[in-house]
Scaffold this active site. Sequence first.
Site, PDB file in Angstrom:
ATOM      1  N   ARG A   1      21.619  42.821  18.810  1.00  0.00           N
ATOM      2  CA  ARG A   1      22.511  41.674  18.819  1.00  0.00           C
ATOM      3  C   ARG A   1      23.913  42.190  19.126  1.00  0.00           C
ATOM      4  NH1 ARG A   1      23.705  39.960  13.186  1.00  0.00           N
ATOM      5  NH2 ARG A   1      25.761  40.800  13.684  1.00  0.00           N
TER       6      ARG A   1
ATOM      7  N   HIS B   1      26.667  37.527  14.377  1.00  0.00           N
ATOM      8  CA  HIS B   1      25.480  36.745  14.018  1.00  0.00           C
ATOM      9  C   HIS B   1      25.634  35.322  14.535  1.00  0.00           C
ATOM     10  CE1 HIS B   1      22.238  34.964  11.762  1.00  0.00           C
ATOM     11  NE2 HIS B   1      23.080  34.127  11.230  1.00  0.00           N
TER      12      HIS B   1
ATOM     13  N   TYR C   1      30.549  45.159   8.662  1.00  0.00           N
ATOM     14  CA  TYR C   1      29.336  45.857   8.226  1.00  0.00           C
ATOM     15  C   TYR C   1      28.728  46.805   9.255  1.00  0.00           C
ATOM     16  CZ  TYR C   1      27.339  41.710  10.560  1.00  0.00           C
ATOM     17  OH  TYR C   1      27.031  40.711  11.452  1.00  0.00           O
TER      18      TYR C   1
HETATM   19  C1  TPP Z   1      15.389  30.555   4.211  1.00  0.00           C
HETATM   20  C2  TPP Z   1      16.705  30.945   4.773  1.00  0.00           C
HETATM   21  N1  TPP Z   1      17.481  31.816   4.104  1.00  0.00           N
HETATM   22  C3  TPP Z   1      18.681  32.173   4.584  1.00  0.00           C
HETATM   23  C4  TPP Z   1      19.147  31.670   5.760  1.00  0.00           C
HETATM   24  C5  TPP Z   1      20.530  32.070   6.275  1.00  0.00           C
HETATM   25  N2  TPP Z   1      20.409  32.891   7.467  1.00  0.00           N
HETATM   26  C6  TPP Z   1      20.496  32.387   8.704  1.00  0.00           C
HETATM   27  S1  TPP Z   1      20.187  33.506   9.894  1.00  0.00           S
HETATM   28  C7  TPP Z   1      19.940  34.734   8.757  1.00  0.00           C
HETATM   29  C8  TPP Z   1      19.594  36.103   9.226  1.00  0.00           C
HETATM   30  C9  TPP Z   1      18.357  36.080  10.071  1.00  0.00           C
HETATM   31  O1  TPP Z   1      18.108  37.362  10.577  1.00  0.00           O
HETATM   32  P1  TPP Z   1      16.953  37.622  11.619  1.00  0.00           P
HETATM   33  O2  TPP Z   1      15.680  37.024  11.134  1.00  0.00           O
HETATM   34  O3  TPP Z   1      16.950  39.057  11.912  1.00  0.00           O
HETATM   35  O4  TPP Z   1      17.349  36.809  12.919  1.00  0.00           O
HETATM   36  P2  TPP Z   1      18.650  36.945  13.808  1.00  0.00           P
HETATM   37  O5  TPP Z   1      19.658  36.001  13.243  1.00  0.00           O
HETATM   38  O6  TPP Z   1      19.085  38.372  13.772  1.00  0.00           O
HETATM   39  O7  TPP Z   1      18.235  36.514  15.168  1.00  0.00           O
HETATM   40  C10 TPP Z   1      20.115  34.245   7.474  1.00  0.00           C
HETATM   41  C11 TPP Z   1      20.009  35.052   6.252  1.00  0.00           C
HETATM   42  C12 TPP Z   1      18.316  30.763   6.436  1.00  0.00           C
HETATM   43  N3  TPP Z   1      18.683  30.203   7.603  1.00  0.00           N
HETATM   44  N4  TPP Z   1      17.115  30.423   5.931  1.00  0.00           N
END
Ligand code: TPP
Lengths: 376, 376, 325, 325
Positions: B271, B275, B284
């Site tokens: 990425r 985010h 971080y």
């Molecule tokens: C159940 C839930 N917990 C927390 C979140 C908040 N949140 C949104 S994106 C994210 C990180 C997701 O990481 P990843 O699965 O690696 O996907 P990326 O965003 O890197 O594409 C979090 C913690 C959420 N959307 N849903």
Amino acid sequence: MTEYLVPRAEGDVQYVQLLTPEGYRVEHPDYAFDGGEDEAGTIRGFYRDMVLTRRIDTESTALQRHGELGIWAQLLGQEAAQIGSGRALRPQDYVFPTYREHGVAYCRGLDPLRLLGLFRGVDQGAWDPHVNNFANYTIVIGAQTLHATGYAMGVQRDGAVGTGDADRDTAVVAYFGDGASSQGDVNESFIFAASYNAPVVFFCQNNQWAISEPIERQSRIPLYQRARGFGFPGVRVDGNDVLAVHAVTQAALQYAREGNGPTLVEAYTYRMGAHTTTDDPTRYRLTDEVEYWKLRDPIARVKVYLTRNGLADHDFFEDVEREAEELGARLRDGCRALPDPSPLSIFDQVYAEQTPELEAQRDEFAAYLDSFEGAH
Amino acid sequence: MTEYLVPRAEGDVQYVQLLTPEGYRVEHPDYAFDGGEDEAGTIRGFYRDMVLTRRIDTESTALQRHGELGIWAQLLGQEAAQIGSGRALRPQDYVFPTYREHGVAYCRGLDPLRLLGLFRGVDQGAWDPHVNNFANYTIVIGAQTLHATGYAMGVQRDGAVGTGDADRDTAVVAYFGDGASSQGDVNESFIFAASYNAPVVFFCQNNQWAISEPIERQSRIPLYQRARGFGFPGVRVDGNDVLAVHAVTQAALQYAREGNGPTLVEAYTYRMGAHTTTDDPTRYRLTDEVEYWKLRDPIARVKVYLTRNGLADHDFFEDVEREAEELGARLRDGCRALPDPSPLSIFDQVYAEQTPELEAQRDEFAAYLDSFEGAH
Amino acid sequence: MTKVTLAKALNMGLRKAMETDPKVLIMGEDVGKLGGVFRITDGLQKDFGEDRVIDSPLAESGILGTAVGLAMRGFRPVCEIQFDGFVYPAYDQIVSQVAKLHFRTQGAIKMPMVIRIPFGGGIGAVEHHSESPEAQFAHTPGLKVVSCSNPVDGYWMIQQAIAHDDPVVFLEPKRQYHADKADLDEEATPPPLFSSKVLRTGSDATLLGYGPMVKTLMKAAEAAAGEGRSLEVIDLRTLSPLDMGPVFESVRKTGRAVVAHEAHTNLGMGAEIAARITEQCFYSLQAPVLRVGGFDTPYPPARIEEEYLPDLDRVLDAVDRTMGF
Amino acid sequence: MTKVTLAKALNMGLRKAMETDPKVLIMGEDVGKLGGVFRITDGLQKDFGEDRVIDSPLAESGILGTAVGLAMRGFRPVCEIQFDGFVYPAYDQIVSQVAKLHFRTQGAIKMPMVIRIPFGGGIGAVEHHSESPEAQFAHTPGLKVVSCSNPVDGYWMIQQAIAHDDPVVFLEPKRQYHADKADLDEEATPPPLFSSKVLRTGSDATLLGYGPMVKTLMKAAEAAAGEGRSLEVIDLRTLSPLDMGPVFESVRKTGRAVVAHEAHTNLGMGAEIAARITEQCFYSLQAPVLRVGGFDTPYPPARIEEEYLPDLDRVLDAVDRTMGF
Ligand SMILES: Cc1ncc(C[n+]2csc(CCOP(=O)(O)OP(=O)(O)O)c2C)c(N)n1
Ligand SMILES: Cc1ncc(C[n+]2csc(CCOP(=O)(O)OP(=O)(O)O)c2C)c(N)n1
Ligand SMILES: [Mg+2]
Ligand SMILES: [Mg+2]
């Protein structure tokens, strides 16, 4: 679904075994049974433990039939898995059971009457877990595996792992079933345990069934291999072989205590009875399968071994039998004598610090109950 | 946490790669890129797709900065993972995305303005998923992997798998992130997919980060190996190599369509941006890491390859650039023109069959709004 | 005295609790280096280490489930749920384990745990980031539920919740995190955690609310005063248990009440509060208790959320209606 | 006309629905060979095959989550949750996905799904087997929630729920499964699914309930009649939406109402019903609407569950109290 006609565990099942169903000791390259100075005595002890555990089970089943218990979750056939693992624990270790670990409870020194309280419905399994380092029974499938992992994270924070002090280093055991392996919580507990390298042993009793669902519904590969996906070791053990279960669990516990992290132990066993006393297994499985497993009885093989090798005599077996009788009688009497809770007590146990509104509800209900007293 | 100082993917990462960061084609024993009759044309197409996708992303980021979007989830750096996989799909295949699959949406033919609607807050990503076989964005992490698995179970029930009819056999793709791999739902979807042998491809974009948490917090072994624990194949592919992603995804899709069940594809990528537009990654992670990944840009390597081999000329690149400009302009204008929803509309979309009580609530609110109209 | 935002006050309160009791842990997604997406745990991992400020894998059930085990081992976990809408994967652990363990074990196990949830809308977010799940937790015996509405309460209530021996669902009005600053006197003596508070006295009607609505109610009372109407405002602060004493007293005086919250009206806190007021103050009531809540629809897209959320006008409209009885 | 139990009626209704529409699927734990732990799906897998009656892995979120995908593919899944207390692992999928997909997609996706939950207590079971989670679902927009109280309703309502295009949480009073038999006329025309029903007319007070409480209410009315008191009884049948028309009409006539349920009183359905009655019938009310519910404690051990559950005496006690106003 004829694919389950052929008894599982036939030939192709690879697991750690140290005592065959016929009662012969066999070697395994990685695991050896450590019975201490008095090996024969230890094995006799296991025999006694298993017989008493089975008695707890059959007696409780009978008590349910007589209407003394609301329900009973039978462990028949799983004695070796429970005694072998339970006897591998050190006092400081901590156990998180399901609702079926009566044998482990027994090993931890919990009075079986405390178990009956739950199944009779006089309480919800309200023992103080810190007395025997044996957590309360958990009915929601899989939930306790996360509790175990969290507890193990606490152990790490207390510095009670990897110190080399045998009385201090602590392992945690999470018991769960084959069916439970499908729950999100169980898989999340694998993730947390791996991520923090927590000192927890995941002990899965694969008794082949989750109520009416065969293990094939939950996993298409041997369950112990689930651990591979999470980056920690998994091992399958003959769950009806108390020596092998003991050896494998002991190794996994020690691995955890030393700070090497989690292990998944799959004890390959069989639920000889119904799921619970309300279940009717004839609806979903064949007696052939049960017959096959009868030949692999966990207690019989130890008895044969002890007898054949002259390690126990007639008196020993009679003593154990008598002890079992006594235990049975104590359970029968004790169960009937378990006091019903007072209706008002439920208000007192909701919070550590009672709330005024619940106190008011209690008082109102007390007054209401009193109004009947008056009326009589 | 110095352990993340060393850029990951250095040397020790084993994955399928067919086009190096320097733009050289390489061979792989198991996977070959299938570009069809006009391979160069296909690769030029990928290039164009990736450039346009990146433009959607940068334009949307800019729109957010200008206050036109509430938030934007950037995909910068993940173009190859998304175009390579998106272009491997057949029309009848079905996609269940997260909130970041703008490139896949584009491959499915969804107007990027529909995505902007969600991030602008005029709707919640309300496209009809059946038009492009592209399900709605799912924000609750992991939930969509179960939807995909269920949809794939439906495909099985419709007999649209393993028939040999290339226009009928259908695969389903569940996109998710590295962080998502820790959710119970994702692991349960592995269990259901394995148990029913459902035609689903689990496509994990391991972009190394879940907001501020590095992949090491979620898994201590390479993520693609998670599949081993559930009894189906897993493969890691260079997620910045559009040819390899295409080849690996195509194989997994075909495997599913033929009735062989699920595959986990881990696209190892990065990425490059935050985010989302509200995140500040400097808190971080180190710029070193970002710099390292810049050298592995998914678009640059295709451009080098096309140029070096004379497969695309200056005009081509200019055309694509112009197209991107046009797309950008269209998004800018289109975004601003997206109509705000009517407040009353929210009452109409709760149920397929409206309830009298909600209708009453609507009427009451309408009257209340009217009272202001009058007042002005 | 320092001027602090709610976000800062919570951060200070957490720090104080961690200094006071080494058993206090913080757990959640991104709570470490990042300090949480709202920065409420900012700087805590740096000062208290990774063992006490724990970035968890992305799994809410895992966070709450392991917190149960940590609590059994003697720790006091403070779990952060990143956004209201993401508490549901942990719902089973919360309602069937956290809430019930004390009862199940007849007090052998305590669950001194705080579940921090930034809640409510009004921040222009996408779906699942603006939910108000309080009624579901308040309906669950074994949990206690509180919500702070201002920086001073935030500072004290978070510490009180952490020191409390029962599990507390701690609802933080995310819209207020950076909205206002207030004078914080760290030497003051706070009111008890489970108490409601009369913020403004009045005689014509009583306005009841908590968390993000309190500010709106105060503004409404202000506006009403301009029109010669005298409204009493009560910040409920605690949702389970409810502290109804001051509410009953107020309604017995005013004869009218309006209760407001962002949560769906149907089966929201307002239903319970209305029912209790009616039960206890039947003969004092000049009008039914009226409810102003979020509509009984899912939370809408951001562009119309201000229409969805109860605002000053809708509160005053309800006051008008109650006066019309 | 056949005499059938509720369990049998539900089984017949499911069978009928499966015959009528080949898209109807049944999913859940042990629903296949075993026919479910309560045998509600008995014989269906045998007759409709494993593709339509699907034994699922032991994972409730998985059941509901895959059902969402199946619904998107055009199927109509009927999911069985084995016991009320085991619905919570699926809570996230239910409230954030099942309930919201129609709204999220502005109607592009329908969720014609039924979530069958055997609920309520009185069967002497261990923990988690006697819960009453209805308020939590009724509080969630996007879901519809109904409960049958007798075999005839069971037969029709399950079919209507399956045919309905919105997700329906279908609450089956497990204590009634085998309690009584009723005459079932399969040719009759049932009342609409989302309607409440006056079961007994009376003039002194109105008793309101649903599911397992209806029988108790009828007995209470019977007993009260013996003492010269005339009670009207309404079976609410639908909890979301509520069908309040007949309730308002009744209360305007009697001036008094008692609402009863097994669920915790605090924030239970009774709170909402009391609030609505008070809002709409303020001038007709001779007394506050009184609530008789489960206490605000976790469900107790079986040996004292009969004390916990609202019974005839507690209902009549509430009637006495309401008459005393
Ligand atoms: C159940 C839930 N917990 C927390 C979140 C908040 N949140 C949104 S994106 C994210 C990180 C997701 O990481 P990843 O699965 O690696 O996907 P990326 O965003 O890197 O594409 C979090 C913690 C959420 N959307 N849903
Ligand atoms: C979350 C949840 N779902 C369903 C149940 C009902 N249930 C009780 S035991 C059981 C089967 C468990 O099988 P397994 O994990 O193999 O353990 P075993 O009973 O065979 O020891 C089920 C489905 C439950 N207790 N919890
Ligand atoms: Mg089992
Ligand atoms: Mg990621």
